[in-house]
Structures are given as structure tokens and as C-alpha cells.
Design a protein around this motif. Structure first.
Motif, PDB file in Angstrom:
ATOM      1  N   PHE A  17      -5.108  -7.814 -15.183  1.00 46.47           N
ATOM      2  CA  PHE A  17      -4.779  -9.392 -14.666  1.00 46.47           C
ATOM      3  C   PHE A  17      -3.969  -9.497 -13.568  1.00 46.47           C
ATOM      4  O   PHE A  17      -3.192  -8.440 -12.965  1.00 46.47           O
ATOM      5  N   ASP A  18      -4.410 -10.577 -12.714  1.00 45.40           N
ATOM      6  CA  ASP A  18      -3.768 -10.662 -11.362  1.00 45.40           C
ATOM      7  C   ASP A  18      -3.410 -12.224 -11.212  1.00 45.40           C
ATOM      8  O   ASP A  18      -4.153 -12.937 -11.582  1.00 45.40           O
ATOM      9  N   PHE A  19      -2.102 -12.573 -11.006  1.00 53.60           N
ATOM     10  CA  PHE A  19      -1.550 -13.874 -10.827  1.00 53.60           C
ATOM     11  C   PHE A  19      -1.259 -13.807  -9.302  1.00 53.60           C
ATOM     12  O   PHE A  19      -0.998 -13.188  -8.595  1.00 53.60           O
ATOM     13  N   ALA A  20      -1.679 -15.249  -8.963  1.00 53.23           N
ATOM     14  CA  ALA A  20      -1.848 -15.343  -7.313  1.00 53.23           C
ATOM     15  C   ALA A  20      -1.330 -16.919  -6.806  1.00 53.23           C
ATOM     16  O   ALA A  20      -1.417 -17.615  -7.968  1.00 53.23           O
ATOM     17  N   ALA A  21      -1.091 -17.028  -5.847  1.00 54.43           N
ATOM     18  CA  ALA A  21      -0.683 -18.565  -5.182  1.00 54.43           C
ATOM     19  C   ALA A  21      -1.851 -18.653  -4.352  1.00 54.43           C
ATOM     20  O   ALA A  21      -2.195 -17.944  -3.557  1.00 54.43           O
ATOM     21  N   GLY A  39       0.792  -1.017   0.113  1.00 56.55           N
ATOM     22  CA  GLY A  39       0.023  -0.036  -0.065  1.00 56.55           C
ATOM     23  C   GLY A  39       0.674   1.190   0.040  1.00 56.55           C
ATOM     24  O   GLY A  39       1.922   1.220  -0.074  1.00 56.55           O
ATOM     25  N   VAL A  40       0.133   2.418   0.106  1.00 57.90           N
ATOM     26  CA  VAL A  40       0.821   3.762  -0.052  1.00 57.90           C
ATOM     27  C   VAL A  40       0.678   4.346   1.691  1.00 57.90           C
ATOM     28  O   VAL A  40      -0.351   3.869   2.194  1.00 57.90           O
ATOM     29  N   ASP A  41       1.622   4.980   1.870  1.00 58.83           N
ATOM     30  CA  ASP A  41       1.554   5.790   3.275  1.00 58.83           C
ATOM     31  C   ASP A  41       0.474   6.606   3.171  1.00 58.83           C
ATOM     32  O   ASP A  41       0.121   7.509   2.224  1.00 58.83           O
ATOM     33  N   GLY A  42      -0.255   6.773   4.438  1.00 60.04           N
ATOM     34  CA  GLY A  42      -1.270   7.617   4.601  1.00 60.04           C
ATOM     35  C   GLY A  42      -2.574   6.979   4.298  1.00 60.04           C
ATOM     36  O   GLY A  42      -3.560   7.626   4.351  1.00 60.04           O
ATOM     37  N   ILE A  43      -2.640   5.675   3.926  1.00 57.51           N
ATOM     38  CA  ILE A  43      -3.860   5.107   3.572  1.00 57.51           C
ATOM     39  C   ILE A  43      -3.821   3.678   4.475  1.00 57.51           C
ATOM     40  O   ILE A  43      -3.106   2.816   4.516  1.00 57.51           O
ATOM     41  N   ASP A  44      -5.223   3.611   5.320  1.00 56.72           N
ATOM     42  CA  ASP A  44      -5.256   2.481   6.052  1.00 56.72           C
ATOM     43  C   ASP A  44      -6.408   1.524   5.395  1.00 56.72           C
ATOM     44  O   ASP A  44      -7.509   1.991   5.047  1.00 56.72           O
ATOM     45  N   TYR A  45      -5.831   0.233   4.941  1.00 55.71           N
ATOM     46  CA  TYR A  45      -6.742  -0.613   4.412  1.00 55.71           C
ATOM     47  C   TYR A  45      -7.345  -1.654   5.186  1.00 55.71           C
ATOM     48  O   TYR A  45      -6.761  -1.876   5.980  1.00 55.71           O
ATOM     49  N   LYS A  46      -8.584  -1.922   5.093  1.00 56.58           N
ATOM     50  CA  LYS A  46      -9.513  -2.796   5.889  1.00 56.58           C
ATOM     51  C   LYS A  46     -10.151  -3.906   5.059  1.00 56.58           C
ATOM     52  O   LYS A  46     -10.276  -3.703   3.728  1.00 56.58           O
ATOM     53  N   SER A  47     -10.611  -4.881   5.508  1.00 60.09           N
ATOM     54  CA  SER A  47     -10.982  -5.975   4.772  1.00 60.09           C
ATOM     55  C   SER A  47     -12.531  -5.583   4.093  1.00 60.09           C
ATOM     56  O   SER A  47     -13.255  -4.797   4.700  1.00 60.09           O
ATOM     57  N   ASN A  95      -2.850  -2.769  -8.474  1.00 55.54           N
ATOM     58  CA  ASN A  95      -3.106  -1.391  -8.743  1.00 55.54           C
ATOM     59  C   ASN A  95      -1.783  -0.840  -9.266  1.00 55.54           C
ATOM     60  O   ASN A  95      -0.774  -1.104  -8.695  1.00 55.54           O
ATOM     61  N   LYS A  96      -1.938  -0.084 -10.132  1.00 52.74           N
ATOM     62  CA  LYS A  96      -0.623   0.603 -10.955  1.00 52.74           C
ATOM     63  C   LYS A  96      -0.028   1.612 -10.004  1.00 52.74           C
ATOM     64  O   LYS A  96       1.052   1.804  -9.940  1.00 52.74           O
ATOM     65  N   ASP A  97      -0.810   2.478  -9.365  1.00 55.60           N
ATOM     66  CA  ASP A  97      -0.418   3.414  -8.422  1.00 55.60           C
ATOM     67  C   ASP A  97      -0.127   3.053  -7.032  1.00 55.60           C
ATOM     68  O   ASP A  97       0.761   3.941  -6.654  1.00 55.60           O
ATOM     69  N   ALA A  98      -0.925   2.296  -6.448  1.00 56.17           N
ATOM     70  CA  ALA A  98      -1.056   1.930  -4.887  1.00 56.17           C
ATOM     71  C   ALA A  98      -0.064   0.942  -4.612  1.00 56.17           C
ATOM     72  O   ALA A  98       0.369   0.736  -3.292  1.00 56.17           O
ATOM     73  N   GLU A  99       0.650   0.219  -5.508  1.00 57.22           N
ATOM     74  CA  GLU A  99       1.580  -0.911  -5.002  1.00 57.22           C
ATOM     75  C   GLU A  99       1.120  -1.837  -4.226  1.00 57.22           C
ATOM     76  O   GLU A  99       1.493  -2.042  -3.281  1.00 57.22           O
ATOM     77  N   ASN A 144     -12.309   8.179  -7.397  1.00 55.54           N
ATOM     78  CA  ASN A 144     -11.807   7.794  -8.833  1.00 55.54           C
ATOM     79  C   ASN A 144     -10.167   7.947  -8.752  1.00 55.54           C
ATOM     80  O   ASN A 144      -9.567   8.963  -9.330  1.00 55.54           O
ATOM     81  N   LEU A 145      -9.503   7.031  -7.761  1.00 59.51           N
ATOM     82  CA  LEU A 145      -8.065   7.254  -7.678  1.00 59.51           C
ATOM     83  C   LEU A 145      -7.443   6.218  -7.867  1.00 59.51           C
ATOM     84  O   LEU A 145      -6.396   5.722  -7.889  1.00 59.51           O
ATOM     85  N   SER A 146      -8.350   5.154  -8.455  1.00 61.48           N
ATOM     86  CA  SER A 146      -7.869   3.611  -8.660  1.00 61.48           C
ATOM     87  C   SER A 146      -7.246   3.323 -10.105  1.00 61.48           C
ATOM     88  O   SER A 146      -8.032   3.994 -11.200  1.00 61.48           O
ATOM     89  N   ASP A 147      -6.194   2.773 -10.489  1.00 62.36           N
ATOM     90  CA  ASP A 147      -5.789   2.288 -11.845  1.00 62.36           C
ATOM     91  C   ASP A 147      -5.661   0.873 -11.500  1.00 62.36           C
ATOM     92  O   ASP A 147      -4.370   0.397 -11.511  1.00 62.36           O
TER      93      ASP A 147
END
Length: 185
Positions: free
Chosen positions: A137-141, A39-47, A167-171, A130-133
Motif C-alpha cells: 500500500f502506498d499513500f501519497a499527496a 534511499g540507501v547509501d551507495g545506490i544512485d536512483y534515476k527516473s 519499500n521495507k528495506d530501502a527507505e 531480487n533485492l526489493s521488498d
């Protein structure tokens, strides 16, 4: 001659019965508990609680080992909050996911450990801001367990961790815990 025909019929019936058990098709559905790793600093992600549903096939390769390809519609994403914001925002993504699970049975044909890759293709996204890019495609295990409650009814628990950026911007990478019920015909 009649005995020969009866014996041939019984052998053919046994072969068809055995062949029918090599590949079984079914359906499954359940809940997703999705979030992002990174993620990006300053953003708190929740389920984010969402769902998945689709088709499964179980292909018996040898005793105590099967391959289970699936075709699922799966909604994922996360709820997030900016450090200076009061409200939560939602990024919900929908994928066509193709997990291919190797199933190692521990207790005869009832309990298995499942591991394998998952290939997901983005089909829609719904964002509060509208901050998302999002990547297409998503590859996962993926890894989990399956319990066959009956010969046809099964329950699964699985964790899927993204290996590519969602996401291209948020890592960030997708991380999803799934619980499912399914039925093999």
C-alpha cells in the motif's frame, strides 16, 4: 392542458440536463516520470518513464469547485545503480491508484488547481535484481493543474509524492510526475 404538459416537459428536460452536468464520467491516460525520494547509501536512483490509464469522474459541487475521483492503473518505480556496479537495474511496480482530487477552477470552468490524497495498492512488481521488498500500500499527496481544451477534452499535469515508505528495506518513497490527456463523456 397541452400548455401545462409542454411546460412540465421543458422543466423536466431542463432538470435532466442540469443533473447530467453534475457528474461526468471519462477516461484518461498518459506518461509517468517516476523516481524514489530517500534511499540507501551507495545506490544512485534515476527516473523511470512509464504510464498510467484509467477512469475518471468529475462531480460538480458548487460553481468553480469539483471533486474528481479516479481509478488508475499506474506503473512507477525507479532505475538504480549500485556504487560498485556497471549496469543499471530497474524496479518497476504497478499499482491500482485511487486519487481523489479537489478541483478549484481559476478561469471559469477551463483551468483548475487540483489537490488531494492518493491511495495505491500494489498489484505487480518487476525487478532486475531480487533485492526489493515493496510495500503493498502506498499513500501519497498529489497536486497539479487541469486545462479543459474543449468541453470534453482535457490535459493534466500532476506531481504525486509518497507519504509512506514504498519499500521495507530501502527507505524510499514514490515520487511521480504525470502528464495526461483525458475525455469526459
Amino acid at each position: 392542458m397541452k400548455k401545462l404538459i409542454v411546460v412540465a416537459f421543458l422543466i423536466l428536460a431542463g432538470t435532466v440536463s442540469t443533473q447530467a452536468q453534475i457528474v461526468r464520467f471519462g477516461v484518461k491516460a498518459g506518461a509517468n516520470f517516476a523516481n524514489y525520494n530517500g534511499g540507501v547509501d551507495g545506490i544512485d536512483y534515476k527516473s523511470l518513464t512509464s504510464y498510467h490509464a484509467g477512469l475518471v469522474a468529475e462531480i460538480n459541487v458548487v460553481q468553480n469547485f469539483s471533486v474528481q475521483p479516479e481509478l488508475l492503473y499506474s506503473t512507477q518505480g525507479a532505475t538504480y545503480k549500485f556504487a560498485d556496479a556497471r549496469d543499471d537495474f530497474k524496479n518497476e511496480t504497478a499499482y491500482i491508484s485511487i486519487p481523489v482530487m479537489a478541483k478549484f477552477y481559476l478561469l471559469t470552468d477551463r483551468l483548475s488547481i487540483d489537490v488531494g490524497p492518493q491511495f495505491s495498492f500494489l498489484v505487480s512488481e518487476k525487478n532486475d535484481v531480487n533485492l526489493s521488498d515493496n510495500q503493498s500500500f502506498d499513500f501519497a499527496a498529489a497536486g497539479g493543474v487541469t486545462l479543459k481544451v474543449t468541453e470534453s477534452l482535457f490535459a493534466q499535469a500532476r506531481y504525486t509524492i509518497g507519504l509512506t515508505e514504498a519499500n521495507k528495506d530501502a527507505e524510499v518513497k514514490n515520487a511521480v510526475f504525470q502528464v495526461s490527456l483525458g475525455y469526459l463523456f
